[in-house]
Write an enzyme that holds these catalytic residues in place. Structure first.
Site, mmCIF file in Angstrom:
data_model
loop_
_atom_site.group_PDB
_atom_site.id
_atom_site.type_symbol
_atom_site.label_atom_id
_atom_site.label_comp_id
_atom_site.label_asym_id
_atom_site.label_seq_id
_atom_site.Cartn_x
_atom_site.Cartn_y
_atom_site.Cartn_z
ATOM 1 N N PRO A 134 20.295 6.913 -11.191
ATOM 2 C CG PRO A 134 20.292 4.803 -11.891
ATOM 3 C CD PRO A 134 19.306 5.888 -11.744
ATOM 4 C CB ALA A 136 20.501 12.487 -14.176
ATOM 5 C CB SER A 138 22.002 17.426 -7.370
ATOM 6 O OG SER A 138 22.152 17.376 -6.324
ATOM 7 C CB ILE A 163 10.711 6.494 -8.537
ATOM 8 C CG1 ILE A 163 11.222 6.898 -9.831
ATOM 9 C CG2 ILE A 163 8.668 6.827 -9.052
ATOM 10 C CD1 ILE A 163 12.115 7.946 -9.166
ATOM 11 C CD GLU A 371 9.436 17.826 -5.547
ATOM 12 O OE1 GLU A 371 9.658 18.848 -5.854
ATOM 13 O OE2 GLU A 371 9.409 16.517 -5.289
#
Ligand code: FAD
Length: 388
Positions: A134, A136, A138, A163, A371
């Site tokens: 939550p 962490a 970018s 996830i 990503e």
């Protein structure tokens, strides 16, 4: 689509790989694409598609032979991601996530880890790559999930958010911080977390704009005891593994985005070749031709770049992070642009669910975010040119 077909024909594939990609294309066209609307509407996990993909033994293409796989080139893998994603972006990311999560185990795992864990995945197991938390996103170095050594075990406490495959995965490549190391980057460690470990729970599944059938889970670890033997690399060696794994997964995200872009482009071309207004086909208006010229040129160049990156990887090049970032950033921006223009070219019909372009537009958006967001990729690419 001669221009794009010529690029496809030049994808560096062996005869055997080309046959496999053809089978995947047939599966995608005949089974996966017809189910995509249902899965998008219901947001059910696409188990039928996973079963069909496993019937082709597709996971085996990225697992070494010694562990039950039948390895193929990275180009072949990317071509399969693109075909599946063109038919159903949700299914494309479910399958690609298996590769994203398992590749670091292949590259950094011990012989014993590979012997024990890889055959399960070669046979069709699902994998998650669990980095984001939550607070962490970018900046992954802000993660707080804690790995505390305790004899032969590591105790895992914390949680991850967003996830992919998080509620269905057999294995997780999980990142956290080693409790005995006091350094934001130097403490990051990686381990393989196995399904069924007590203390694991799924807190929620996200209700999303697109990729509705691909599950996105918030997961929690409460005193989970993982054998020390599941640690990947050394305590504190996780950042190197994380960066290496992202380099390999980013071209895969580009291939996924290009599947969406190609689908939207082909649909739009088909539509404007038949839809008529003012006594002419839509494609006969010069303003539309100018738009098409821009989209087609960008698509052709972006696809060619993807196969360039694939060649680098397949030739053993180790330093391709910037090329991978360029592919991810450009392909995802293009998927968003082409799918949005496709909706526009369909006029009011594009805004309704009778045609799939509205779904492609919703599916495209996340490719600019996951990503590494495209802002982060622009920074990585730009920073590369600072002269030391
Ligand atoms: C559907 C979905 C699936 C996902 N799957 C996975 C998964 O399988 N595994 C996993 O670990 N994660 C996954 N993620 C998480 C995803 O990778 C993150 O959402 C992404 O990295 C961005 O993090 P954040 O959402 O916390 O945004 P933030 O980092 O909070 O960013 C918010 C905004 O600020 C911008 N920003 C942040 N830092 C900077 C900067 N330095 N300079 C300029 N702009 C900046 C960002 O670009 C963004 O626009 C998934 C997310 C979604 C939505």
């Amino acid at each position: 689509m001669r221009v794009l077909d010529v690029i496809d024909a030049a994808i560096p594939l062996s005869a055997e790989e080309r046959m496999l990609v053809d089978s995947v294309r047939t599966l995608a066209r005949e089974k996966i694409a017809p189910r995509a609307e249902h899965y998008d509407r219901t947001a059910e996990f696409p188990w039928d598609n996973v079963r069909d993909i496993n019937a082709l033994g597709l996971n085996a293409m990225f697992i070494p032979e010694a562990y039950g796989g039948t390895p193929m080139s990275y180009a072949a893998y990317l071509a399969c991601v693109r075909e599946i994603s063109k038919a159903c972006a949700s299914t494309g990311i479910v399958w690609a996530t298996n590769f994203h999560g398992i590749k670091p185990l292949i590259d950094f795992g011990t012989e014993a880890q590979k012997q024990r864990l890889l055959p399960r995945i070669a046979q069709g197991g699902l994998v998650s790559l669990a980095i984001t938390e939550p607070s962490a996103g970018s900046d992954a170095t802000g993660m707080t999930t804690r790995f505390s050594p305790d004899g032969d075990h590591i105790v895992v406490d914390g949680g991850k958010t967003f996830i992919s495959n998080g509620d269905v995965a057999d294995l997780f490549l999980l990142f956290g911080k080693w409790s005995e190391i006091d350094d934001a980057k130097g403490a990051i460690s990686a381990l393989i977390f196995e399904k069924g470990t007590p203390g694991f729970s799924v807190l929620r599944l996200e209700d999303k704009l697109g990729h509705r059938a691909a599950s996105t889970a918030a997961i929690a670890f409460d005193g989970c005891r993982v054998p020390q033997a599941n640690l990947l690399g050394e305590p504190g060696g996780g950042l190197r593994i994380l960066l290496a794994s992202l380099n390999k997964s980013r071209p895969s995200i580009a291939a996924h985005a290009l599947g969406i872009a190609r689908g939207a482009f082909e649909d739009a071309v088909e539509y404007i070749n038949t839809r008529r207004q003012s006594g002419r086909k839509i494609i006969e208006f010069q303003g539309i031709q100018f738009l098409l010229a821009d989209l087609a040129t960008e698509l052709a160049q972006c696809e060619a770049w993807l196969w360039h990156v694939a060649r680098l990887v397949d030739s053993g090049e180790k330093d391709f992070g910037i090329e991978a970032s360029m592919a991810k950033m450009r392909a995802s921006d293009l998927a968003m642009r082409i799918s949005t223009e496709a909706v526009q070219l369909y006029g009011g019909y594009g805004y309704c669910k009778d045609y799939r372009v509205e779904r492609l537009m919703r599916d495209a958006k996340i490719t600019q975010i996951w990503e590494g967001t495209n802002q982060i990729h622009r920074q990585l690419i730009g920073r590369h040119f600072i002269q030391k």
